[in-house]
Structure formats: C-alpha cells, structure tokens
Design a protein around this motif. Structure first.
Motif, PDB file in Angstrom:
ATOM      1  N   UNK A  43     -10.326 164.571  20.853  1.00 47.49           N
ATOM      2  CA  UNK A  43      -8.803 164.124  19.308  1.00 47.49           C
ATOM      3  C   UNK A  43      -8.629 165.259  18.867  1.00 47.49           C
ATOM      4  N   UNK A  44      -8.792 166.117  19.084  1.00 49.30           N
ATOM      5  CA  UNK A  44      -8.977 167.718  18.101  1.00 49.30           C
ATOM      6  C   UNK A  44      -7.793 168.653  18.567  1.00 49.30           C
ATOM      7  N   UNK A  45      -8.269 169.444  18.807  1.00 47.70           N
ATOM      8  CA  UNK A  45      -6.970 170.574  19.137  1.00 47.70           C
ATOM      9  C   UNK A  45      -8.036 171.541  19.453  1.00 47.70           C
ATOM     10  N   UNK A  46      -8.867 171.946  20.355  1.00 46.05           N
ATOM     11  CA  UNK A  46      -9.510 172.900  21.052  1.00 46.05           C
ATOM     12  C   UNK A  46     -10.366 172.561  22.122  1.00 46.05           C
ATOM     13  N   UNK A  47      -9.511 170.972  22.642  1.00 47.45           N
ATOM     14  CA  UNK A  47      -9.944 170.838  23.843  1.00 47.45           C
ATOM     15  C   UNK A  47     -11.425 169.433  24.155  1.00 47.45           C
ATOM     16  N   UNK A  48     -11.868 170.003  25.236  1.00 46.65           N
ATOM     17  CA  UNK A  48     -12.861 168.465  25.609  1.00 46.65           C
ATOM     18  C   UNK A  48     -14.033 169.136  24.812  1.00 46.65           C
ATOM     19  N   UNK A  49     -14.568 168.599  24.469  1.00 50.00           N
ATOM     20  CA  UNK A  49     -16.133 169.394  24.120  1.00 50.00           C
ATOM     21  C   UNK A  49     -16.535 167.978  23.463  1.00 50.00           C
ATOM     22  N   UNK A  50     -18.354 168.401  23.128  1.00 52.39           N
ATOM     23  CA  UNK A  50     -19.668 167.408  23.140  1.00 52.39           C
ATOM     24  C   UNK A  50     -20.426 168.406  22.379  1.00 52.39           C
ATOM     25  N   UNK A  51     -21.113 167.640  21.465  1.00 50.67           N
ATOM     26  CA  UNK A  51     -22.682 168.147  20.754  1.00 50.67           C
ATOM     27  C   UNK A  51     -23.850 168.047  22.030  1.00 50.67           C
ATOM     28  N   UNK A  52     -24.609 169.181  21.830  1.00 41.87           N
ATOM     29  CA  UNK A  52     -26.003 168.800  22.599  1.00 41.87           C
ATOM     30  C   UNK A  52     -26.959 168.153  22.055  1.00 41.87           C
ATOM     31  N   UNK A  53     -27.822 168.374  22.481  1.00 37.06           N
ATOM     32  CA  UNK A  53     -29.023 167.583  22.045  1.00 37.06           C
ATOM     33  C   UNK A  53     -29.796 168.028  21.031  1.00 37.06           C
TER      34      UNK A  53
END
Length: 66
Positions: A43-53
């Motif tokens: 949804x933002x400007x940095x591309x696809x990412x996630x939060x890890x555990x």
C-alpha cells in the motif's frame, strides 16, 4: 523537496491506516495486532514487504546519509 527519510513516515502512516481498517474497532491492541499481521504489504511507496515474527520488516533496502 522531501527529506531523505520522509518516505518512511509516509509508509508508517499507510500501515497505521491499513491496520485501523483491518482491526475494525477502536482498540489499541487490536490495531497493533493487525499492523504486525501485515503480510506482503503493497500500500505504500517501498514496494512489497511484511513484518516478521520479531516485528521487523522484511524490507532489505537501507539508505545511509553521511
């Protein structure tokens, strides 16, 4: 011209809005849980990412100013 780290503030705001939407209630713990459960966030400007555990991002892009 935006400062070098402005994009991270923008991204944080987008994450907060998405977490509030997903939590669907006015509850701090639910919003935090919804934010940390984000996977493949685009949804933002940095591309696809996630939060890890650990609550860290999977983004490997790093910028340094000297």
């Amino acid at each position: 011209m935006p400062e070098g780290y402005a994009v991270y503030g923008y991204e944080a705001g987008k994450v907060a809005l998405e977490a509030i939407k997903r939590a669907a209630k006015k509850d701090r713990a639910a919003i935090t849980d919804a934010a940390l459960a984000l996977r493949d966030f685009e949804g933002g400007a940095l591309g696809k990412w996630s939060f890890d555990h650990n609550g860290d991002t999977t983004s490997t892009v790093l910028s340094v100013s000297k």
